[in-house]
Design a protein around this motif. Structure first.
Motif, PDB file in Angstrom:
ATOM      1  N   PRO A 158       0.806  -1.225   0.000  1.00  0.00           N
ATOM      2  CA  PRO A 158       0.000   0.000   0.000  1.00  0.00           C
ATOM      3  C   PRO A 158       0.840   1.278   0.000  1.00  0.00           C
ATOM      4  O   PRO A 158       0.451   2.270  -0.604  1.00  0.00           O
ATOM      5  N   CYS A 159       2.023   1.238   0.620  1.00  0.00           N
ATOM      6  CA  CYS A 159       2.881   2.431   0.669  1.00  0.00           C
ATOM      7  C   CYS A 159       3.604   2.668  -0.650  1.00  0.00           C
ATOM      8  O   CYS A 159       4.148   3.747  -0.874  1.00  0.00           O
ATOM      9  N   GLY A 160       3.636   1.664  -1.527  1.00  0.00           N
ATOM     10  CA  GLY A 160       4.330   1.790  -2.804  1.00  0.00           C
ATOM     11  C   GLY A 160       5.605   0.964  -2.881  1.00  0.00           C
ATOM     12  O   GLY A 160       6.258   0.924  -3.919  1.00  0.00           O
ATOM     13  N   MET A 161       5.973   0.279  -1.795  1.00  0.00           N
ATOM     14  CA  MET A 161       7.169  -0.563  -1.805  1.00  0.00           C
ATOM     15  C   MET A 161       6.924  -1.791  -2.669  1.00  0.00           C
ATOM     16  O   MET A 161       5.881  -2.433  -2.586  1.00  0.00           O
ATOM     17  N   ASN A 162       7.910  -2.093  -3.504  1.00  0.00           N
ATOM     18  CA  ASN A 162       7.872  -3.285  -4.342  1.00  0.00           C
ATOM     19  C   ASN A 162       8.467  -4.428  -3.525  1.00  0.00           C
ATOM     20  O   ASN A 162       9.676  -4.536  -3.397  1.00  0.00           O
ATOM     21  N   CYS A 163       7.616  -5.283  -2.966  1.00  0.00           N
ATOM     22  CA  CYS A 163       8.076  -6.368  -2.103  1.00  0.00           C
ATOM     23  C   CYS A 163       8.955  -7.376  -2.847  1.00  0.00           C
ATOM     24  O   CYS A 163       9.717  -8.098  -2.207  1.00  0.00           O
TER      25      CYS A 163
END
Length: 135
Positions: free
Chosen positions: A14-19
């Motif tokens: 949701p924060c925009g981090m690409n896991c």
């Protein structure tokens, strides 16, 4: 870990981090399933993430879809990611919220792919390193 041909959209937090390029997801043993995955093998700061909880409470898939974006918490996280890894979670989140997740992840795949090994390079962890498949 070998970089997949396409990064699954559910690996975009949701924060925009690409896991897909998170050091915990790339750990050869006991890999985290990503922010939207189960709690198994997830580090405590991810299990208890206030941004993920806030997005769920507000009914948005990405923080950037919230009218209060970027909030103080998001701005602080953005500053850290910009300084440490040159990643803009704000820009990533805005693109994802605008329906551009597929194109965004294709571009990130090119950025984080080790062309020599075909593996993903880690970002967003205590260090940056490359992972290969375990024999």
């Amino acid at each position: 870990m070998i970089m997949p041909d396409a990064i699954p959209p559910e690996l975009l937090a949701p924060c925009g981090m690409n896991c897909q390029v998170c050091y915990r997801h790339l750990t050869p043993r006991r890999a985290c399933l990503g922010c939207r995955g189960g709690a198994s093998n997830k580090p405590p700061h991810c299990r208890d993430c206030a941004l993920k909880a806030c997005a769920a409470e507000r009914g948005v898939a990405f923080c950037a879809a919230c009218p209060q974006f970027p909030c103080k918490s998001m701005a602080a996280l953005e500053k850290t990611y910009q300084k440490r890894w040159g990643i803009s979670l704000v820009e990533t989140g805005r693109r994802a919220a605008a329906g551009e997740a597929e194109a965004l992840l294709a571009g990130q795949r090119r950025r984080w792919l080790c062309t020599t090994m075909g593996s993903a390079q880690s970002a967003g962890g205590p260090w940056t390193r490359r992972y290969e498949t375990a024999g």
